[in-house]
Write an enzyme that holds these catalytic residues in place. Structure first.
Site, PDB file in Angstrom:
ATOM      1  N   TYR A  69      23.542  44.647  78.379  1.00 51.10           N
ATOM      2  CA  TYR A  69      23.401  46.053  77.957  1.00 51.10           C
ATOM      3  C   TYR A  69      24.134  46.365  76.667  1.00 51.10           C
ATOM      4  O   TYR A  69      24.295  47.534  76.317  1.00 51.10           O
ATOM      5  CB  TYR A  69      23.962  46.997  79.027  1.00 51.10           C
ATOM      6  CG  TYR A  69      23.573  46.697  80.438  1.00 51.10           C
ATOM      7  CD1 TYR A  69      22.241  46.763  80.844  1.00 51.10           C
ATOM      8  CD2 TYR A  69      24.536  46.378  81.393  1.00 51.10           C
ATOM      9  CE1 TYR A  69      21.892  46.504  82.152  1.00 51.10           C
ATOM     10  CE2 TYR A  69      24.189  46.120  82.705  1.00 51.10           C
ATOM     11  CZ  TYR A  69      22.861  46.177  83.083  1.00 51.10           C
ATOM     12  OH  TYR A  69      22.528  45.929  84.379  1.00 51.10           O
TER      13      TYR A  69
ATOM     14  N   TYR B 134      29.886  46.652  88.669  1.00 55.64           N
ATOM     15  CA  TYR B 134      28.806  45.790  88.168  1.00 55.64           C
ATOM     16  C   TYR B 134      29.326  44.577  87.381  1.00 55.64           C
ATOM     17  O   TYR B 134      28.702  44.143  86.422  1.00 55.64           O
ATOM     18  CB  TYR B 134      27.811  46.612  87.331  1.00 55.64           C
ATOM     19  CG  TYR B 134      27.259  47.803  88.073  1.00 55.64           C
ATOM     20  CD1 TYR B 134      26.391  47.634  89.147  1.00 55.64           C
ATOM     21  CD2 TYR B 134      27.622  49.105  87.732  1.00 55.64           C
ATOM     22  CE1 TYR B 134      25.904  48.717  89.853  1.00 55.64           C
ATOM     23  CE2 TYR B 134      27.134  50.196  88.435  1.00 55.64           C
ATOM     24  CZ  TYR B 134      26.272  49.993  89.501  1.00 55.64           C
ATOM     25  OH  TYR B 134      25.800  51.068  90.190  1.00 55.64           O
TER      26      TYR B 134
ATOM     27  N   CYS C 259      27.695  27.942  78.070  1.00 53.96           N
ATOM     28  CA  CYS C 259      26.944  27.256  77.039  1.00 53.96           C
ATOM     29  C   CYS C 259      25.818  28.165  76.555  1.00 53.96           C
ATOM     30  O   CYS C 259      24.650  27.933  76.862  1.00 53.96           O
ATOM     31  CB  CYS C 259      26.403  25.965  77.627  1.00 53.96           C
ATOM     32  SG  CYS C 259      26.088  24.779  76.357  1.00 53.96           S
ATOM     33  N   GLU C 260      26.200  29.201  75.846  1.00 51.02           N
ATOM     34  CA  GLU C 260      25.223  30.194  75.401  1.00 51.02           C
ATOM     35  C   GLU C 260      25.883  31.076  74.335  1.00 51.02           C
ATOM     36  O   GLU C 260      26.962  31.632  74.588  1.00 51.02           O
ATOM     37  CB  GLU C 260      24.808  31.033  76.626  1.00 51.02           C
ATOM     38  CG  GLU C 260      23.879  32.137  76.301  1.00 51.02           C
ATOM     39  CD  GLU C 260      22.803  32.342  77.355  1.00 51.02           C
ATOM     40  OE1 GLU C 260      22.558  31.445  78.184  1.00 51.02           O
ATOM     41  OE2 GLU C 260      22.213  33.419  77.317  1.00 51.02           O
TER      42      GLU C 260
ATOM     43  N   ARG D 102      27.622  42.147  81.465  1.00 51.17           N
ATOM     44  CA  ARG D 102      27.159  43.459  80.979  1.00 51.17           C
ATOM     45  C   ARG D 102      27.067  43.545  79.454  1.00 51.17           C
ATOM     46  O   ARG D 102      26.227  44.266  78.929  1.00 51.17           O
ATOM     47  CB  ARG D 102      28.043  44.581  81.531  1.00 51.17           C
ATOM     48  CG  ARG D 102      27.971  44.705  83.056  1.00 51.17           C
ATOM     49  CD  ARG D 102      28.609  45.982  83.573  1.00 51.17           C
ATOM     50  NE  ARG D 102      27.848  47.161  83.216  1.00 51.17           N
ATOM     51  CZ  ARG D 102      28.132  47.960  82.227  1.00 51.17           C
ATOM     52  NH1 ARG D 102      29.184  47.736  81.484  1.00 51.17           N
ATOM     53  NH2 ARG D 102      27.362  49.001  81.973  1.00 51.17           N
TER      54      ARG D 102
ATOM     55  N   ARG E  34      29.585  53.525  90.099  1.00 51.61           N
ATOM     56  CA  ARG E  34      30.430  53.201  88.946  1.00 51.61           C
ATOM     57  C   ARG E  34      31.662  54.130  88.848  1.00 51.61           C
ATOM     58  O   ARG E  34      32.768  53.653  88.589  1.00 51.61           O
ATOM     59  CB  ARG E  34      29.571  53.361  87.680  1.00 51.61           C
ATOM     60  CG  ARG E  34      30.218  52.830  86.429  1.00 51.61           C
ATOM     61  CD  ARG E  34      29.406  53.244  85.188  1.00 51.61           C
ATOM     62  NE  ARG E  34      27.995  53.034  85.314  1.00 51.61           N
ATOM     63  CZ  ARG E  34      27.331  51.976  84.868  1.00 51.61           C
ATOM     64  NH1 ARG E  34      27.971  51.015  84.257  1.00 51.61           N
ATOM     65  NH2 ARG E  34      26.020  51.894  85.008  1.00 51.61           N
TER      66      ARG E  34
ATOM     67  N   GLU F  58      25.626  59.917  95.421  1.00 55.01           N
ATOM     68  CA  GLU F  58      25.820  58.470  95.633  1.00 55.01           C
ATOM     69  C   GLU F  58      26.491  57.801  94.439  1.00 55.01           C
ATOM     70  O   GLU F  58      25.891  56.925  93.793  1.00 55.01           O
ATOM     71  CB  GLU F  58      24.436  57.827  95.759  1.00 55.01           C
ATOM     72  CG  GLU F  58      23.996  57.570  97.139  1.00 55.01           C
ATOM     73  CD  GLU F  58      22.530  57.148  97.150  1.00 55.01           C
ATOM     74  OE1 GLU F  58      22.006  57.022  98.247  1.00 55.01           O
ATOM     75  OE2 GLU F  58      21.912  56.954  96.075  1.00 55.01           O
TER      76      GLU F  58
ATOM     77  N   GLY G 134      25.080  58.007  89.211  1.00 53.25           N
ATOM     78  CA  GLY G 134      24.808  57.976  87.778  1.00 53.25           C
ATOM     79  C   GLY G 134      25.891  58.532  86.881  1.00 53.25           C
ATOM     80  O   GLY G 134      25.721  58.550  85.660  1.00 53.25           O
TER      81      GLY G 134
HETATM   82  N1  LLP Z   1      21.961  55.324  93.963  1.00 54.32           N
HETATM   83  C1  LLP Z   1      20.907  54.571  93.598  1.00 54.32           C
HETATM   84  C2  LLP Z   1      19.663  54.704  94.308  1.00 54.32           C
HETATM   85  C3  LLP Z   1      21.031  53.677  92.528  1.00 54.32           C
HETATM   86  O1  LLP Z   1      19.970  52.957  92.171  1.00 54.32           O
HETATM   87  C4  LLP Z   1      22.268  53.550  91.854  1.00 54.32           C
HETATM   88  C5  LLP Z   1      22.439  52.582  90.764  1.00 54.32           C
HETATM   89  C6  LLP Z   1      23.343  54.340  92.290  1.00 54.32           C
HETATM   90  C7  LLP Z   1      23.150  55.226  93.342  1.00 54.32           C
HETATM   91  C8  LLP Z   1      24.701  54.262  91.666  1.00 54.32           C
HETATM   92  O2  LLP Z   1      24.683  54.566  90.319  1.00 54.32           O
HETATM   93  P1  LLP Z   1      26.078  54.682  89.522  1.00 54.32           P
HETATM   94  O3  LLP Z   1      26.810  55.890  90.084  1.00 54.32           O
HETATM   95  O4  LLP Z   1      26.833  53.450  89.747  1.00 54.32           O
HETATM   96  O5  LLP Z   1      25.676  54.870  88.105  1.00 54.32           O
HETATM   97  N2  LLP Z   1      23.875  47.099  86.553  1.00 54.32           N
HETATM   98  C9  LLP Z   1      23.913  48.326  85.787  1.00 54.32           C
HETATM   99  C10 LLP Z   1      23.849  49.544  86.660  1.00 54.32           C
HETATM  100  C11 LLP Z   1      22.638  49.597  87.554  1.00 54.32           C
HETATM  101  C12 LLP Z   1      22.629  50.797  88.448  1.00 54.32           C
HETATM  102  C13 LLP Z   1      21.571  50.709  89.471  1.00 54.32           C
HETATM  103  N3  LLP Z   1      21.526  51.794  90.389  1.00 54.32           N
HETATM  104  C14 LLP Z   1      25.176  48.298  84.918  1.00 54.32           C
HETATM  105  O6  LLP Z   1      25.912  47.328  84.961  1.00 54.32           O
HETATM  106  O7  LLP Z   1      25.415  49.237  84.149  1.00 54.32           O
END
Ligand code: LLP
Length: 433
Positions: A334, A390, A361-362, A330, A293, A290, A248
């Site tokens: 978002y 992502y 086409c959008e 994205r 990003r 974990e 996150g």
């Molecule tokens: N662990 C779990 C269980 C997760 O669900 C996620 C992300 C992560 C780790 C990694 O999170 P990060 O460090 O990448 O923030 N598609 C969206 C992001 C969806 C994230 C889903 N889960 C975007 O493009 O911003």
């Protein structure tokens, strides 16, 4: 505009990444192109590993592969000593094919299918992160059939509201992920795990959301989780061996973004864990994080050719690129913000405010809603920064547009990691009748 990692402007006035001139890469690989700064990914892995470590506590950094995964990524992540979080059969299969050590794989998902669980159990992944009791029963049944055992974590939800986009918040009380730590039957749930013959519960997993800038959200989650470990020790007689705190960590996309200082934040998290464990008199669990990003976002740049420009009757100034929401959904999803440069005009003065739109086409097919750039002309090359997370992983074939190639650049060498799709790839699974 902020340049990350090895990105710089060379003496020809061109953008360079991994010591490769982007204009040369365009000649060699074409556009659109996902260009990856390999060194930056490696440095980010090292930063997470060195910052999330402490002599009193066992730690593990796990890369959330949903952000960006292919065989080349598996190799780099493994070489950097980082483990892998997978969330589907497809991600797991990629890791298996890359010969990623199975014991360093964490299998996630709120609705894993029987096939996915079978693949995970047969591969003997290190941990399955169980979402709910129905899934526990299914894993137990499959383990019996396959004469295998599984070590698992239970996904719990600490009810922390991290300030991020609603779609990427995961830990509110109505989240589809995991079981709330406030659920009254928590001891019965843990007992179900303990009475299982083939499944061993090692601890808990939580993840409070993505693209988080408020470090207090992470500290709050850590404190709440430690209290929860104390509660299950006292009330459910369960000693937690492992605590996975999820990812996150927010990254910089544009000037609005203020990421946390990773090293400082991780050390603070460890300190809070140690302090709380002592105060609550609980055994220090092994802890994991974990990030997805934060490992890859700034290491990716998407390179487009500009097809044309258009000034609308209403006054909007468009740049049209040869990709769009198919390679980067994205902005449409978002309202994400990105920075960009015209590769061959990096040192030119900004003269216009443009909207960068794709070829789908959008009307919502926009990559950047508003950006100041030098005058753009057909055949100019546009580089959109921080597209490493992502983007490729969320790409699609909408309008039957083939996906771009992925190239890793490092020390003047550019390696093709994923081939550009062609029209035959688009037809590959069609069946004529
Ligand atoms: N662990 C779990 C269980 C997760 O669900 C996620 C992300 C992560 C780790 C990694 O999170 P990060 O460090 O990448 O923030 N598609 C969206 C992001 C969806 C994230 C889903 N889960 C975007 O493009 O911003």
């Amino acid at each position: 505009m902020k340049l990350f990692g090895t990105a710089s402007v060379n003496n020809k006035g061109n953008l360079e990444i991994g010591k490769c001139d982007v204009a040369d890469l365009v000649n060699k690989f074409g556009t659109p192109l996902y260009l990856v700064d390999e060194e930056l990914i490696r440095n980010n892995c090292r930063l997470f590993k060195s910052s999330f470590s402490n002599s009193d506590i066992e730690t593990e950094v796990i890369y959330a592969s949903k952000a960006f995964l292919n065989l080349a990524m598996c190799k780099i992540i493994h070489e950097e000593g980082v483990s892998l979080d997978v969330v589907s059969g497809g991600e797991l299969y990629t890791a298996i094919k890359a010969k990623f050590p199975p014991n360093k794989i964490y299998m996630h998902g709120n609705n894993k299918t029987m096939d996915e669980l079978t693949l995970a159990i047969k591969a003997q992944v290190g941990r399955i992160v169980v979402d709910n009791l129905q899934e526990l029963y299914l894993i137990e049944r499959l383990c019996k059939e396959l004469k295998s055992k599984a070590e698992v974590l239970l996904r719990v939800n600490p009810g922390i509201e991290a300030h991020t986009h609603e779609y990427i918040q995961t830990s509110t009380n109505d989240s589809k992920f995991g079981i709330s730590i406030f659920q009254e039957e928590i001891c019965q749930i843990i007992n179900e795990f303990q009475s299982s013959d083939n499944v061993t519960l090692k601890g808990f997993h939580c993840h409070i959301g993505s693209q988080i800038f408020e470090e207090t959200s992470f500290y709050g989650a850590v404190s709440v989780m430690l209290q929860f470990l104390g509660k299950v020790a006292n009330e459910c007689d369960f000693i937690t061996e492992e605590l996975n705190l999820g990812g996150g960590f927010g990254v910089y996309y544009s000037q609005d973004d203020t990421p946390v200082d990773i090293a400082n934040c991780l050390q603070n998290m460890i300190d809070i864990i140690k302090k709380n464990a002592k105060k609550l008199d609980i055994k220090l669990p092994k802890i994991m994080i974990e990030p997805g990003r934060a490992i890859v976002a700034n290491a990716g740049t998407t390179i487009y050719s500009i097809g044309g420009t258009k000034k609308t009757y209403g006054g909007k100034n468009f740049i049209f690129v040869d990709g769009g929401m198919t390679d980067n959904p994205r902005t449409a999803l978002y309202d994400a913000k990105y920075e960009a440069v015209i590769v061959n005009k990096v040192n030119y003065e900004n003269k216009e405010t443009y909207t960068v739109a794709g070829k789908c086409c959008e009307s919502g097919d926009v990559i950047i809603k508003s950006i100041e750039l030098p005058i753009a002309e057909p055949e100019d090359i546009l580089a959109v920064f921080s597209t490493g997370a992502y983007n490729y992983s969320m790409s699609s074939n909408y309008n039957r547009i083939p996906r771009p190639a992925v190239v890793f650049a490092k020390d003047g060498e550019a390696k093709l990691a994923v081939k550009r799709e062609n029209y035959e790839d688009i037809l590959r699974n069609d069946v004529e009748f």
